[in-house]
Design a protein around this motif. Structure first.
Motif, PDB file in Angstrom:
ATOM      1  N   ILE A 103      36.029 -47.106-137.022  1.00 35.37           N
ATOM      2  CA  ILE A 103      35.583 -47.359-135.652  1.00 35.37           C
ATOM      3  C   ILE A 103      34.072 -47.544-135.635  1.00 35.37           C
ATOM      4  O   ILE A 103      33.324 -46.764-136.232  1.00 35.37           O
ATOM      5  CB  ILE A 103      35.974 -46.198-134.715  1.00 35.37           C
ATOM      6  N   ILE A 104      33.651 -48.583-134.914  1.00 33.97           N
ATOM      7  CA  ILE A 104      32.233 -48.824-134.655  1.00 33.97           C
ATOM      8  C   ILE A 104      31.990 -48.611-133.163  1.00 33.97           C
ATOM      9  O   ILE A 104      32.736 -49.124-132.329  1.00 33.97           O
ATOM     10  CB  ILE A 104      31.829 -50.264-135.033  1.00 33.97           C
ATOM     11  N   LYS A 105      30.963 -47.886-132.847  1.00 30.74           N
ATOM     12  CA  LYS A 105      30.533 -47.686-131.458  1.00 30.74           C
ATOM     13  C   LYS A 105      29.271 -48.507-131.227  1.00 30.74           C
ATOM     14  O   LYS A 105      28.289 -48.367-131.964  1.00 30.74           O
ATOM     15  CB  LYS A 105      30.244 -46.206-131.199  1.00 30.74           C
ATOM     16  N   ILE A 106      29.304 -49.374-130.200  1.00 35.39           N
ATOM     17  CA  ILE A 106      28.130 -50.146-129.788  1.00 35.39           C
ATOM     18  C   ILE A 106      27.882 -49.812-128.325  1.00 35.39           C
ATOM     19  O   ILE A 106      28.740 -50.067-127.473  1.00 35.39           O
ATOM     20  CB  ILE A 106      28.356 -51.665-129.967  1.00 35.39           C
ATOM     21  N   ASP A 107      26.709 -49.247-128.023  1.00 37.04           N
ATOM     22  CA  ASP A 107      26.495 -48.756-126.655  1.00 37.04           C
ATOM     23  C   ASP A 107      25.013 -48.749-126.291  1.00 37.04           C
ATOM     24  O   ASP A 107      24.152 -48.627-127.152  1.00 37.04           O
ATOM     25  CB  ASP A 107      27.063 -47.341-126.528  1.00 37.04           C
ATOM     26  N   HIS A 108      24.756 -48.855-124.987  1.00 43.87           N
ATOM     27  CA  HIS A 108      23.380 -48.844-124.478  1.00 43.87           C
ATOM     28  C   HIS A 108      23.086 -47.628-123.611  1.00 43.87           C
ATOM     29  O   HIS A 108      21.992 -47.511-123.058  1.00 43.87           O
ATOM     30  CB  HIS A 108      23.087 -50.136-123.694  1.00 43.87           C
ATOM     31  N   HIS A 109      24.023 -46.727-123.474  1.00 41.78           N
ATOM     32  CA  HIS A 109      23.826 -45.528-122.652  1.00 41.78           C
ATOM     33  C   HIS A 109      23.121 -44.431-123.446  1.00 41.78           C
ATOM     34  O   HIS A 109      23.140 -44.436-124.677  1.00 41.78           O
ATOM     35  CB  HIS A 109      25.171 -45.007-122.139  1.00 41.78           C
ATOM     36  N   ILE A 110      22.548 -43.473-122.730  1.00 41.16           N
ATOM     37  CA  ILE A 110      21.954 -42.314-123.380  1.00 41.16           C
ATOM     38  C   ILE A 110      23.052 -41.635-124.193  1.00 41.16           C
ATOM     39  O   ILE A 110      24.138 -41.368-123.669  1.00 41.16           O
ATOM     40  CB  ILE A 110      21.362 -41.339-122.330  1.00 41.16           C
ATOM     41  N   PRO A 111      22.815 -41.366-125.469  1.00 47.01           N
ATOM     42  CA  PRO A 111      23.867 -40.789-126.316  1.00 47.01           C
ATOM     43  C   PRO A 111      24.282 -39.397-125.834  1.00 47.01           C
ATOM     44  O   PRO A 111      23.467 -38.486-125.737  1.00 47.01           O
ATOM     45  CB  PRO A 111      23.215 -40.699-127.695  1.00 47.01           C
ATOM     46  N   LEU A 112      25.567 -39.285-125.496  1.00 50.66           N
ATOM     47  CA  LEU A 112      26.123 -38.003-125.065  1.00 50.66           C
ATOM     48  C   LEU A 112      27.071 -37.427-126.102  1.00 50.66           C
ATOM     49  O   LEU A 112      27.253 -36.216-126.169  1.00 50.66           O
ATOM     50  CB  LEU A 112      26.876 -38.161-123.732  1.00 50.66           C
TER      51      LEU A 112
END
Length: 136
Positions: A103-112
């Motif tokens: 799994i790859i996670k691509i995200d622009h949110h503050i890492p939670l």
């Protein structure tokens, strides 16, 4: 960030089947970034099987087009899963994403929450779509 983008590209090259996911109750960024990534992969690697695998949809973004029908569980085992625009695993629209081989996670949110085998997170980006355009 260049190294993580190169790692994402290498993972895409490594797999014949790629399943792309987003968050539930999608907005334009979630749908646009996943559809954009799917099309980029299909155009650059026409022999790869690429599927948008989400369990919900919204009439609000229906003008962006339909997504693929859900695949049987056994189709996930040999696939690369790419989750885009989703800060936490519990917000992924299709929880079967965990069945993917990697799994790859691509995200622009503050890492939670960290999840996935490879993460590309840039909270200073305005959108996941911006990240996918930059990746291209």
């Amino acid at each position: 960030m260049l190294k993580v983008k190169q790692a994402v590209l290498q993972k895409i090259k490594d797999y014949d089947k790629i399943l792309i996911f987003r968050h539930f109750r999608p907005d334009g960024d979630a749908v646009g970034s996943t559809k954009g990534m799917a099309e980029l992969i299909k155009l650059n690697f026409p022999d790869k099987k690429v599927y948008l695998q989400n369990a919900d949809f919204s009439d609000y973004v229906a003008f962006l087009g339909e997504e693929d029908a859900l695949l049987p569980d056994e189709e996930y085992a040999d696939a690369l899963g790419i989750v885009i625009d989703t800060g936490t695993a519990k917000r992924v629209s299709n929880q079967k994403f965990t069945l993917c081989k990697e799994i790859i996670k691509i995200d622009h949110h503050i890492p939670l929450e960290a999840y996935g085998d490879l993460e590309w997170v840039e909270e200073n980006r305005s959108s996941a779509c911006e990240m996918i355009a930059d990746f291209y």
